[in-house]
Design a protein around this motif. Sequence first.
Motif, PDB file in Angstrom:
ATOM      1  N   PRO A  20       0.810  -1.222   0.000  1.00  0.00           N
ATOM      2  CA  PRO A  20       0.000   0.000   0.000  1.00  0.00           C
ATOM      3  C   PRO A  20       0.843   1.272   0.000  1.00  0.00           C
ATOM      4  N   GLU A  21       0.241   2.327  -0.513  1.00  0.00           N
ATOM      5  CA  GLU A  21       0.772   3.682  -0.431  1.00  0.00           C
ATOM      6  C   GLU A  21      -0.330   4.549   0.138  1.00  0.00           C
ATOM      7  N   PHE A  22       0.048   5.511   0.969  1.00  0.00           N
ATOM      8  CA  PHE A  22      -0.939   6.370   1.604  1.00  0.00           C
ATOM      9  C   PHE A  22      -0.523   7.827   1.460  1.00  0.00           C
ATOM     10  N   ARG A  31       5.041   5.163   1.604  1.00  0.00           N
ATOM     11  CA  ARG A  31       5.168   4.181   0.528  1.00  0.00           C
ATOM     12  C   ARG A  31       6.204   3.131   0.873  1.00  0.00           C
ATOM     13  N   PRO A  32       6.192   2.005   0.123  1.00  0.00           N
ATOM     14  CA  PRO A  32       7.215   0.973   0.361  1.00  0.00           C
ATOM     15  C   PRO A  32       8.612   1.489   0.018  1.00  0.00           C
ATOM     16  N   TRP A  33       9.603   0.922   0.686  1.00  0.00           N
ATOM     17  CA  TRP A  33      10.987   1.226   0.358  1.00  0.00           C
ATOM     18  C   TRP A  33      11.286   0.724  -1.053  1.00  0.00           C
ATOM     19  N   LEU A  84       7.119   0.735   5.342  1.00  0.00           N
ATOM     20  CA  LEU A  84       6.875   1.956   4.596  1.00  0.00           C
ATOM     21  C   LEU A  84       7.789   3.083   5.046  1.00  0.00           C
ATOM     22  N   ARG A  85       8.005   4.032   4.150  1.00  0.00           N
ATOM     23  CA  ARG A  85       8.771   5.236   4.462  1.00  0.00           C
ATOM     24  C   ARG A  85       8.013   6.430   3.923  1.00  0.00           C
TER      25      ARG A  85
END
Length: 90
Positions: A20-22, A31-33, A84-85
């Motif tokens: 997922p992205e938020f 978002r994911p690394w 996520l980052r």
Amino acid sequence: MIDSIPPVVPAGRMRALPQPEFALPGGMLLRPWAAYDVPALVESCLDPDIRHWNRPALLSPAEAEERIALWHARWQDEHLHARLRTDPPV
């Protein structure tokens, strides 16, 4: 003895989905690394506050690249929650 809790999400569902992205307030994105985040991951392991609360190992760029690849592989294997980052606002 504690009874086991049955799965809530059927096996195989998560690997079929992208991580997922938020969108966050202020234009930030969670978002994911990704592979291009290797320098940021290496640098984060040097941050005193991150080291205090998370106890990360010091990583070389090659080790950081392997760690990010492992996180993606474990998502596909359904053995890891999303890592996520945040991206700064654009």
